[in-house]
Design an enzyme around this catalytic site. Structure first.
Site, PDB file in Angstrom:
ATOM      1  N   LYS A  13       0.859  -1.191   0.000  1.00 13.21           N
ATOM      2  CA  LYS A  13       0.000   0.000   0.000  1.00 13.21           C
ATOM      3  C   LYS A  13       0.888   1.231   0.000  1.00 13.21           C
ATOM      4  O   LYS A  13       1.836   1.319   0.799  1.00 13.21           O
ATOM      5  CB  LYS A  13      -0.874  -0.009   1.273  1.00 13.21           C
ATOM      6  CG  LYS A  13      -2.114   0.826   1.180  1.00 13.21           C
ATOM      7  CD  LYS A  13      -3.146   0.203   0.265  1.00 13.21           C
ATOM      8  CE  LYS A  13      -4.569   0.359   0.723  1.00 13.21           C
ATOM      9  NZ  LYS A  13      -5.472  -0.475  -0.086  1.00 13.21           N
ATOM     10  N   THR A  60      -3.710  -5.506   1.155  1.00 17.94           N
ATOM     11  CA  THR A  60      -3.031  -4.207   1.284  1.00 17.94           C
ATOM     12  C   THR A  60      -3.818  -3.312   2.242  1.00 17.94           C
ATOM     13  O   THR A  60      -3.247  -2.442   2.892  1.00 17.94           O
ATOM     14  CB  THR A  60      -2.842  -3.520  -0.090  1.00 17.94           C
ATOM     15  OG1 THR A  60      -4.113  -3.178  -0.616  1.00 17.94           O
ATOM     16  CG2 THR A  60      -2.093  -4.406  -1.056  1.00 17.94           C
ATOM     17  N   PHE A 158      31.477  28.129 -14.104  1.00 19.12           N
ATOM     18  CA  PHE A 158      31.517  26.919 -14.918  1.00 19.12           C
ATOM     19  C   PHE A 158      32.361  27.241 -16.149  1.00 19.12           C
ATOM     20  O   PHE A 158      31.971  28.053 -16.984  1.00 19.12           O
ATOM     21  CB  PHE A 158      30.093  26.512 -15.313  1.00 19.12           C
ATOM     22  CG  PHE A 158      30.006  25.170 -15.967  1.00 19.12           C
ATOM     23  CD1 PHE A 158      30.499  24.026 -15.351  1.00 19.12           C
ATOM     24  CD2 PHE A 158      29.416  25.039 -17.221  1.00 19.12           C
ATOM     25  CE1 PHE A 158      30.412  22.782 -15.963  1.00 19.12           C
ATOM     26  CE2 PHE A 158      29.313  23.797 -17.838  1.00 19.12           C
ATOM     27  CZ  PHE A 158      29.818  22.672 -17.199  1.00 19.12           C
ATOM     28  N   GLN A 231      28.868  19.445 -10.096  1.00 18.25           N
ATOM     29  CA  GLN A 231      29.466  18.118  -9.890  1.00 18.25           C
ATOM     30  C   GLN A 231      30.471  18.141  -8.745  1.00 18.25           C
ATOM     31  O   GLN A 231      30.472  17.277  -7.873  1.00 18.25           O
ATOM     32  CB  GLN A 231      30.168  17.644 -11.189  1.00 18.25           C
ATOM     33  CG  GLN A 231      29.237  17.144 -12.268  1.00 18.25           C
ATOM     34  CD  GLN A 231      28.743  18.244 -13.210  1.00 18.25           C
ATOM     35  OE1 GLN A 231      28.685  19.420 -12.853  1.00 18.25           O
ATOM     36  NE2 GLN A 231      28.354  17.858 -14.404  1.00 18.25           N
ATOM     37  N   HIS A 259      18.604  27.008 -13.077  1.00 18.23           N
ATOM     38  CA  HIS A 259      19.311  28.144 -13.676  1.00 18.23           C
ATOM     39  C   HIS A 259      18.665  29.477 -13.338  1.00 18.23           C
ATOM     40  O   HIS A 259      17.427  29.596 -13.298  1.00 18.23           O
ATOM     41  CB  HIS A 259      19.352  27.977 -15.194  1.00 18.23           C
ATOM     42  CG  HIS A 259      19.918  26.651 -15.622  1.00 18.23           C
ATOM     43  ND1 HIS A 259      21.214  26.269 -15.348  1.00 18.23           N
ATOM     44  CD2 HIS A 259      19.366  25.607 -16.283  1.00 18.23           C
ATOM     45  CE1 HIS A 259      21.430  25.058 -15.829  1.00 18.23           C
ATOM     46  NE2 HIS A 259      20.317  24.625 -16.400  1.00 18.23           N
TER      47      HIS A 259
HETATM   48  O1  LIG Z   1      27.803  23.056 -12.857  1.00 18.41           O
HETATM   49  C1  LIG Z   1      27.458  22.787 -14.024  1.00 18.41           C
HETATM   50  N1  LIG Z   1      27.606  21.515 -14.489  1.00 18.41           N
HETATM   51  C2  LIG Z   1      27.248  21.153 -15.757  1.00 18.41           C
HETATM   52  O2  LIG Z   1      27.421  19.965 -16.160  1.00 18.41           O
HETATM   53  C3  LIG Z   1      26.681  22.148 -16.564  1.00 18.41           C
HETATM   54  N2  LIG Z   1      26.226  22.144 -17.848  1.00 18.41           N
HETATM   55  C4  LIG Z   1      25.775  23.400 -18.103  1.00 18.41           C
HETATM   56  O3  LIG Z   1      25.252  23.762 -19.185  1.00 18.41           O
HETATM   57  N3  LIG Z   1      25.962  24.207 -17.028  1.00 18.41           N
HETATM   58  C5  LIG Z   1      26.537  23.456 -16.063  1.00 18.41           C
HETATM   59  N4  LIG Z   1      26.914  23.746 -14.789  1.00 18.41           N
END
Ligand SMILES: O=c1[nH]c(=O)c2[nH]c(=O)[nH]c2[nH]1
Length: 302
Positions: A13, A60, A158, A231, A259
């Site tokens: 459930k 359930t 970035f 990342q 973004h």
């Molecule tokens: O921190 C980021 N990682 C990405 O893999 C990525 N790709 C992107 O277009 N902007 C960003 N910024």
């Protein structure tokens, strides 16, 4: 085996909503939780699928009612363990039970600088847990956070990513960084007998993991910490948790890159109506980057 085929199945459930209040007039405060519980049982009920014989099926509906049975004041993890243990030990045909719970963040109100005895307000991020308990007592236990929205206005960039004929994105060392963290960490305990006796240790651990994740994301209050990518920040957050808490075996983090697009407005007549100066942005979550990873301990710590 079902008629020469292999059948993997479970039934349960989902989204059983239950709230419980523990009256504590002596300590001066009621306690409340609101839980959304999902239960799934792995059970020996093959004839239900193959020949319509329901005699081994735990309904359930019964699972839903069990999830509503009241108990002592417990953390969400301990409640999930109790529930999963109940299903896997009570019913002979059930070999394992999976219990997932999402807890709503009701927080005690502070009124006139004092904690209110029975007033609560809803916070933002949710505490989650996932338990699987087998009949033999083997256990898998994870806790997590959903909807932890974090944002910093600078100290993010970035650069030096792959550039090809599809690349429009300019490199930057100055951008906003916003995400809504979903994370889940698995504890090393793999048998019920290993669960620590303190019933609120998982509540404390939840708060501490959240603090480590937030502190790593933001860096020190005055200076912050530069993030070269979502990342890298994700990795540092996961690593900080594994380094700090030895009873956590692995952690998964999902961090969408939400973004904030720089705004430049212009027309032929008015070429510099709004000229971007690291100030005006359009927040957007569609589309957004999706970055997720799991960091686990390797076995080589001998
Ligand atoms: O921190 C980021 N990682 C990405 O893999 C990525 N790709 C992107 O277009 N902007 C960003 N910024």
């Amino acid at each position: 085996m079902a008629e020469g085929f292999k059948l993997d199945q479970k039934h349960g459930k989902s989204r059983v909503r239950v709230s419980r209040v523990w009256r504590q007039p002596l300590s001066g405060g009621d306690a409340i939780v609101e839980w959304n519980v999902s239960v799934s049982l792995f059970s020996d009920c093959l004839p239900a699928y193959t020949s319509g014989d329901n005699s081994a099926i735990v309904a359930t509906d019964s699972m839903k009612n069990t999830a509503k049975e009241c108990s002592e004041v417990v953390s969400v993890e301990v409640f999930a363990i109790i529930l999963a243990r109940h299903f896997s030990s009570f019913y002979p045909q059930v070999s394992a039970a999976e219990v997932k719970i999402v807890e709503k963040p009701w927080e005690r109100m502070v009124v006139s600088g004092r904690p209110h005895s029975h007033g609560f307000k809803l916070g933002s991020e949710m505490h989650t847990t996932e338990v699987t308990a087998k009949k033999c007592g083997a256990l898998s236990l994870a806790s997590g956070i959903q909807q932890l929205s974090l944002l910093k206005t600078t100290m993010s960039g970035f650069e030096e990513f792959v550039r090809d004929k599809y690349t429009l994105l300019p490199e930057t060392r100055e951008r906003m960084m916003a995400t809504e963290v979903t994370t889940s960490w698995r504890y090393t305990y793999d048998h019920v007998s290993q669960i620590p006796p303190d019933p609120f240790c998982f509540t404390e651990r939840y708060k501490d993991v959240k603090k480590v994740l937030e502190e790593t994301f933001f860096g020190p209050p005055d200076t912050g910490v530069y993030s070269p990518s979502v990342q890298n920040t994700l990795y540092l957050m996961a690593k900080a948790v594994l380094n700090r808490f030895q009873d956590i075996a692995s952690i998964h983090l999902r961090m969408p890159n939400l973004h904030f697009l720089p705004v430049n407005l212009s027309s032929k007549e008015n070429p510099t109506m709004v000229k971007f100066d690291n100030d005006v942005y359009v927040p957007t979550d569609e589309p957004h980057g999706t970055i997720e990873a799991t960091l686990s301990r390797t076995m080589s710590k001998m």
